[in-house]
Write a protein that holds these residues in place. Structure first.
Motif, PDB file in Angstrom:
ATOM      1  N   TRP A 160       0.824  -1.209   0.000  1.00  0.00           N
ATOM      2  CA  TRP A 160       0.000   0.000   0.000  1.00  0.00           C
ATOM      3  C   TRP A 160       0.861   1.264   0.000  1.00  0.00           C
ATOM      4  CZ3 TRP A 160      -3.536   1.966   4.482  1.00  0.00           C
ATOM      5  CH2 TRP A 160      -4.318   3.022   3.996  1.00  0.00           C
ATOM      6  N   PRO A 161       1.802   1.402   0.948  1.00  0.00           N
ATOM      7  CA  PRO A 161       2.593   2.637   0.901  1.00  0.00           C
ATOM      8  C   PRO A 161       3.384   2.785  -0.399  1.00  0.00           C
ATOM      9  CG  PRO A 161       3.393   1.164   2.631  1.00  0.00           C
ATOM     10  CD  PRO A 161       2.134   0.594   2.127  1.00  0.00           C
ATOM     11  N   VAL A 162       3.871   1.689  -0.941  1.00  0.00           N
ATOM     12  CA  VAL A 162       4.639   1.797  -2.185  1.00  0.00           C
ATOM     13  C   VAL A 162       3.759   2.286  -3.318  1.00  0.00           C
ATOM     14  CG1 VAL A 162       6.118   0.572  -3.790  1.00  0.00           C
ATOM     15  CG2 VAL A 162       6.042  -0.114  -1.423  1.00  0.00           C
ATOM     16  N   TRP A 163       2.591   1.669  -3.441  1.00  0.00           N
ATOM     17  CA  TRP A 163       1.681   2.101  -4.503  1.00  0.00           C
ATOM     18  C   TRP A 163       1.306   3.555  -4.320  1.00  0.00           C
ATOM     19  CZ3 TRP A 163       0.849   0.536  -9.062  1.00  0.00           C
ATOM     20  CH2 TRP A 163       0.897  -0.817  -9.398  1.00  0.00           C
ATOM     21  N   ALA A 164       1.044   3.929  -3.066  1.00  0.00           N
ATOM     22  CA  ALA A 164       0.625   5.315  -2.817  1.00  0.00           C
ATOM     23  C   ALA A 164       1.691   6.269  -3.313  1.00  0.00           C
ATOM     24  CB  ALA A 164       0.378   5.515  -1.316  1.00  0.00           C
ATOM     25  N   SER A 165       2.936   5.990  -2.949  1.00  0.00           N
ATOM     26  CA  SER A 165       3.967   6.936  -3.356  1.00  0.00           C
ATOM     27  C   SER A 165       4.192   6.887  -4.855  1.00  0.00           C
ATOM     28  CB  SER A 165       5.255   6.639  -2.612  1.00  0.00           C
ATOM     29  OG  SER A 165       5.645   5.331  -2.886  1.00  0.00           O
ATOM     30  N   LEU A 166       4.081   5.708  -5.441  1.00  0.00           N
ATOM     31  CA  LEU A 166       4.257   5.628  -6.892  1.00  0.00           C
ATOM     32  C   LEU A 166       3.204   6.462  -7.599  1.00  0.00           C
ATOM     33  CD1 LEU A 166       5.010   2.368  -8.817  1.00  0.00           C
ATOM     34  CD2 LEU A 166       3.529   4.078  -9.777  1.00  0.00           C
ATOM     35  N   LEU A 167       1.959   6.286  -7.200  1.00  0.00           N
ATOM     36  CA  LEU A 167       0.888   7.026  -7.864  1.00  0.00           C
ATOM     37  C   LEU A 167       1.045   8.521  -7.640  1.00  0.00           C
ATOM     38  CD1 LEU A 167      -2.168   4.746  -7.095  1.00  0.00           C
ATOM     39  CD2 LEU A 167      -0.924   4.982  -9.229  1.00  0.00           C
ATOM     40  N   LEU A 168       1.395   8.902  -6.412  1.00  0.00           N
ATOM     41  CA  LEU A 168       1.530  10.323  -6.127  1.00  0.00           C
ATOM     42  C   LEU A 168       2.618  10.955  -6.978  1.00  0.00           C
ATOM     43  CD1 LEU A 168       1.147  10.482  -2.266  1.00  0.00           C
ATOM     44  CD2 LEU A 168      -0.313  11.506  -3.968  1.00  0.00           C
ATOM     45  N   TYR A 169       3.752  10.268  -7.048  1.00  0.00           N
ATOM     46  CA  TYR A 169       4.829  10.886  -7.790  1.00  0.00           C
ATOM     47  C   TYR A 169       4.553  10.873  -9.278  1.00  0.00           C
ATOM     48  CZ  TYR A 169       9.077  13.139  -6.433  1.00  0.00           C
ATOM     49  OH  TYR A 169       9.992  14.096  -6.090  1.00  0.00           O
ATOM     50  N   LYS A 170       3.822   9.853  -9.726  1.00  0.00           N
ATOM     51  CA  LYS A 170       3.510   9.831 -11.147  1.00  0.00           C
ATOM     52  C   LYS A 170       2.613  11.002 -11.512  1.00  0.00           C
ATOM     53  CE  LYS A 170       2.482   6.266 -14.450  1.00  0.00           C
ATOM     54  NZ  LYS A 170       1.947   4.941 -14.666  1.00  0.00           N
ATOM     55  N   GLN A 171       1.778  11.416 -10.553  1.00  0.00           N
ATOM     56  CA  GLN A 171       0.866  12.518 -10.851  1.00  0.00           C
ATOM     57  C   GLN A 171       1.595  13.822 -11.063  1.00  0.00           C
ATOM     58  OE1 GLN A 171      -1.806  12.407  -7.559  1.00  0.00           O
ATOM     59  NE2 GLN A 171      -3.039  10.774  -8.434  1.00  0.00           N
ATOM     60  N   ILE A 172       2.827  13.888 -10.567  1.00  0.00           N
ATOM     61  CA  ILE A 172       3.572  15.113 -10.805  1.00  0.00           C
ATOM     62  C   ILE A 172       3.821  15.295 -12.295  1.00  0.00           C
ATOM     63  CG2 ILE A 172       5.772  16.270 -10.402  1.00  0.00           C
ATOM     64  CD1 ILE A 172       5.822  15.159  -7.675  1.00  0.00           C
ATOM     65  N   LEU A 173       4.064  14.185 -12.991  1.00  0.00           N
ATOM     66  CA  LEU A 173       4.253  14.296 -14.439  1.00  0.00           C
ATOM     67  C   LEU A 173       2.993  14.859 -15.091  1.00  0.00           C
ATOM     68  CD1 LEU A 173       6.098  10.952 -15.196  1.00  0.00           C
ATOM     69  CD2 LEU A 173       7.062  13.235 -15.147  1.00  0.00           C
ATOM     70  N   ASP A 174       1.826  14.394 -14.608  1.00  0.00           N
ATOM     71  CA  ASP A 174       0.578  14.950 -15.150  1.00  0.00           C
ATOM     72  C   ASP A 174       0.487  16.443 -14.871  1.00  0.00           C
ATOM     73  OD1 ASP A 174      -1.172  12.011 -13.935  1.00  0.00           O
ATOM     74  OD2 ASP A 174      -0.014  12.346 -15.773  1.00  0.00           O
ATOM     75  N   ALA A 175       0.946  16.822 -13.688  1.00  0.00           N
ATOM     76  CA  ALA A 175       0.862  18.237 -13.339  1.00  0.00           C
ATOM     77  C   ALA A 175       1.770  19.073 -14.232  1.00  0.00           C
ATOM     78  CB  ALA A 175       1.240  18.438 -11.867  1.00  0.00           C
ATOM     79  N   ILE A 176       2.937  18.518 -14.588  1.00  0.00           N
ATOM     80  CA  ILE A 176       3.820  19.260 -15.497  1.00  0.00           C
ATOM     81  C   ILE A 176       3.118  19.486 -16.834  1.00  0.00           C
ATOM     82  CG2 ILE A 176       6.004  19.233 -16.736  1.00  0.00           C
ATOM     83  CD1 ILE A 176       7.209  17.621 -14.550  1.00  0.00           C
TER      84      ILE A 176
END
Lengths: 314, 389
Positions: B328-344
């Motif tokens: 769970w924590p790994v997925w959470a951080s993966l998804l969160l950081y991936k969203q930064i690319l979307d934000a860019i």
């Protein structure tokens, strides 16, 4: 050695400030060039090399010869670096370094004067304010921005005008409104009655009431200000050592002593082989604490790359 | 370096957690048969690696890690030295301080660690604090005093703590962690090596150099954390693949960080983008320093983001192989950081003046999504064999 003794002779007149400053600076500059203190270092050089196990032979980029043997990170053997100095030598070293600090501060002051002169002449496109040395005075009152002398004057003005306004209101405006226009004028008793509070409250003597109200206001204000102040001082502290500048030594668990590690000497008897003896902990030399490498024993959180003042996005 | 390491030690978007969490799965760009690479790795361990790419060298480290895990399982009972660890109160206080430091400097990451089991949480904090202290040596307020000798001494302290002789209380916390989990010293040493590199470099000629740098500062964190997160016992995937995915996640996080902080790094005179790819896109350093978004910049950024997403996909293949409690924590951080690319992308690729920021709501929404994905366990034998080309 002769150079060193000459140096220590120089340092004593300086400490009594018989020489006038420019000459002192010159002497220091020349003695820096000869790096007299190197002699003190060179005798302790072997412990440096033993503890270092350095693979790279490149010299440090700062180019300061005096500092090339000095390493900012502490290790288990670094306190032994000065072990071979005699007591008098150590005291002389301390005194001469203190003098150097004093003179360097003066140099910085003069350089700043020049810097200010030159930057006033030139056009600085960025207009950067050198805020790293003396940080702004943070305000003790919560939610107020940084204070300077100018904003302090504004604070005086605002506070005094508020006080004057309230006094005028309470002393002049409110009674006038009541007398002339009939506004207000609710007596204390009626107010208590309207608020459905216990009747005893209305019997309170007005002097006591106003004193209590004022006192409560002042005391809670002071409490908030102090809490905010403590909070801000806390923010200025190094988070790793909590402002003490030191971390607990792990080898002796902060006690200063650890078990002796001498090999067992077997003797003929069958009794207990070893009586546990303690020796002064070699890591911290008995202090129980070691240097905090983040704040370098200052205990303060210095301005860093992630400081909000220079981080544009936060 | 500053901006780039920011995520590793102070990851606003939970990057360190993401890279701290090992992911299993496929290999990186170069597809090679495992057997051949192993042989090649052994022979090249002797020969001088002159013409090999960074990816190959890094892969070698991954193989060694995986092999060491198997070895270490036999030597687990070796005494780790108790000089600094006999005082449990002090140790607990050290761990608590590690948590405080983590909460202070990396709030989102700290919140992510709260999703882990208490033992793992403490271990992750200890690793985080060591990484952050190492980063502050070259990036912090005292960076001007740091010489190569200082880094050598820091490395000596690392060696000592791995042998059970920690120097101060934070070293003691890490020493306890490495005695409980089969963490190897090599990633830590590589991180110090990355610091040494960063003292010298501020430009990267090609992606190969950038990859090595990303490995040093972020891939190592991934490798450090796989033993802590733990591989699921029912997983049929090879240890190498899990480490590979951890590595990929670290690289992905670092690339994301680089892409987010282009403006900030440029202001400090550093460019963490491969020079040859910039030239190919018709851009130069001056364009970056000027900070204007042009169509050339947009197309360049599109390719970079695509590559970062590719690394994320590699990483995803391995998250499922982790221990159930860690997914769970790994997925959470993966998804969160991936969203930064979307934000860019949402910022119209303007990473010069605007910070790609994932809002709190989006972060909170990612948590249940991550939980859902974490319910998926390791792949079955057949699928694992198919993916292990």
């Amino acid at each position: 050695m002769t150079v060193f003794s000459l140096y220590s002779q120089i340092s004593s007149p300086l400490s009594s400030s018989k020489l006038d400053p420019p000459k002192a600076l010159v002497l220091f500059a020349s003695s820096n060039g000869r790096t007299p203190l190197r002699l003190g270092f060179s005798r302790t050089a072997p412990p440096f090399r033993v503890s270092c196990s350095s693979s790279s032979s490149s010299d440090d980029p700062s180019g300061d010869n005096l500092r090339s043997n000095f390493c900012i990170i502490e290790g288990p053997e670094t306190v032994q670096d000065f072990m071979q100095m005699q007591l008098q030598e150590i005291q002389d070293n301390i005194r001469s370094r203190r003098n150097k600090i004093f003179l360097l501060m003066e140099e910085v002051r003069r350089l700043r004067v020049q810097q200010r002169i030159k930057s006033a002449e030139g056009i600085d496109a960025f207009g950067e304010v050198d805020s790293n040395e003396m940080p702004d005075i943070p305000s003790s009152i919560p939610f107020l921005p940084h204070m300077t002398q100018k904003t302090l004057k504004q604070l005086y003005f605002t506070s005094l005008s508020f006080i004057a306004g309230i006094i005028i209101f309470g002393g002049l405006v409110a009674p006038t409104l009541e007398l002339k226009l009939g506004l207000g004028g609710t007596s204390y008793e009626d107010f208590i009655h309207n608020m459905h509070l216990p009747v005893q409250l209305s019997q309170v003597d007005p002097i006591v009431a106003s004193f209590s109200g004022g006192a409560v206001g002042v005391i809670s204000a002071l409490m908030l200000i102090e809490a905010n102040n403590v909070d801000q001082q806390g923010k200025k502290r190094c988070k790793y050592c909590h402002g003490t500048g030191y971390l607990a030594c792990a080898r002796c668990s902060a006690s200063g002593e650890c078990l002796s590690v001498d090999p067992i000497v077997t003797d003929a008897t069958d009794g207990p082989l070893r009586v546990p003896t303690t020796q002064r902990c070699p890591n911290c030399s008995g202090a129980g604490k070691v240097m905090c490498p983040t704040c370098l024993c200052t205990g303060m959180l210095m301005a860093s790359e992630h400081d909000p003042r220079i981080d544009p996005f936060d | 370096m500053s901006g780039v390491l920011l995520w590793v030690v102070c990851p606003k978007g939970n990057a360190a957690a993401a890279s701290l969490l090992g992911l299993g799965g496929g290999k990186l760009g170069r597809q090679q048969r495992p057997g051949r690479v192993r042989v090649a790795a052994m022979s090249s361990a002797v020969a001088n690696p002159v013409a090999r790419t960074s990816e190959e060298r890094v892969y070698e480290v991954v193989l060694k890690q995986a092999a060491l895990v198997r070895e270490q399982r036999k030597e687990r009972e070796k005494a780790a030295g108790t000089d600094g660890l006999s005082n449990w109160d002090l140790l607990n206080e050290a761990y608590d301080r590690c948590g405080e430091v983590c909460a202070e400097y990396a709030k989102t990451f700290y919140l992510g660690t709260l999703l882990m089991t208490p033992e793992r949480r403490r271990a992750v904090w200890a690793i985080y604090v060591w990484c952050r202290r190492t980063d502050e040596l070259v990036d912090g307020p005292n960076a001007s005093h740091i010489t190569p000798k200082a880094l050598d001494r820091w490395e000596q302290r690392l060696n000592d703590l791995f042998e059970g002789r920690p120097y101060d209380m934070y070293d003691a916390a890490l020493a306890h962690t490495v005695s409980k989990y089969p963490v190897d010293i090599q990633p830590f040493k590589d991180m110090i090596e990355g610091m040494r590199l960063d003292l010298k470099k501020s430009r990267y000629k090609n992606f190969d150099e950038l990859y090595l740098y990303c490995y040093y500062v972020a891939g190592t964190v991934g490798l450090m954390s796989v033993p802590v997160m733990g591989i699921a016992p029912e997983s049929k995937a090879s240890t190498e693949s899990v480490y590979n995915a951890a590595l990929a996640l670290g690289i992905a996080n670092q690339l994301t960080n680089i892409l987010r902080d282009v403006g900030e790094d440029a202001r400090r005179g550093r460019i963490y983008l491969p020079q040859d790819e910039l030239v190919q896109a018709g851009l130069s350093d001056e364009d970056i320093f000027r900070g204007q978004v042009t169509d050339k910049w947009r197309s360049f950024m599109k390719d970079q983001i695509k590559r970062a997403r590719m690394f994320f996909d590699e990483a995803e293949k391995g998250v499922v192989e982790l221990n159930a409690a860690s997914r769970w924590p790994v997925w959470a951080s993966l998804l969160l950081y991936k969203q930064i690319l979307d934000a860019i992308e949402a910022n119209d690729y303007n990473n010069f003046t605007r910070r790609a920021y994932v809002g709190k709501t989006k972060k909170l929404v990612s948590l249940p999504i991550a939980y859902g994905r974490a319910l998926v366990g390791p792949t079955s034998t057949k699928v694992a064999e198919l993916t292990r080309i």
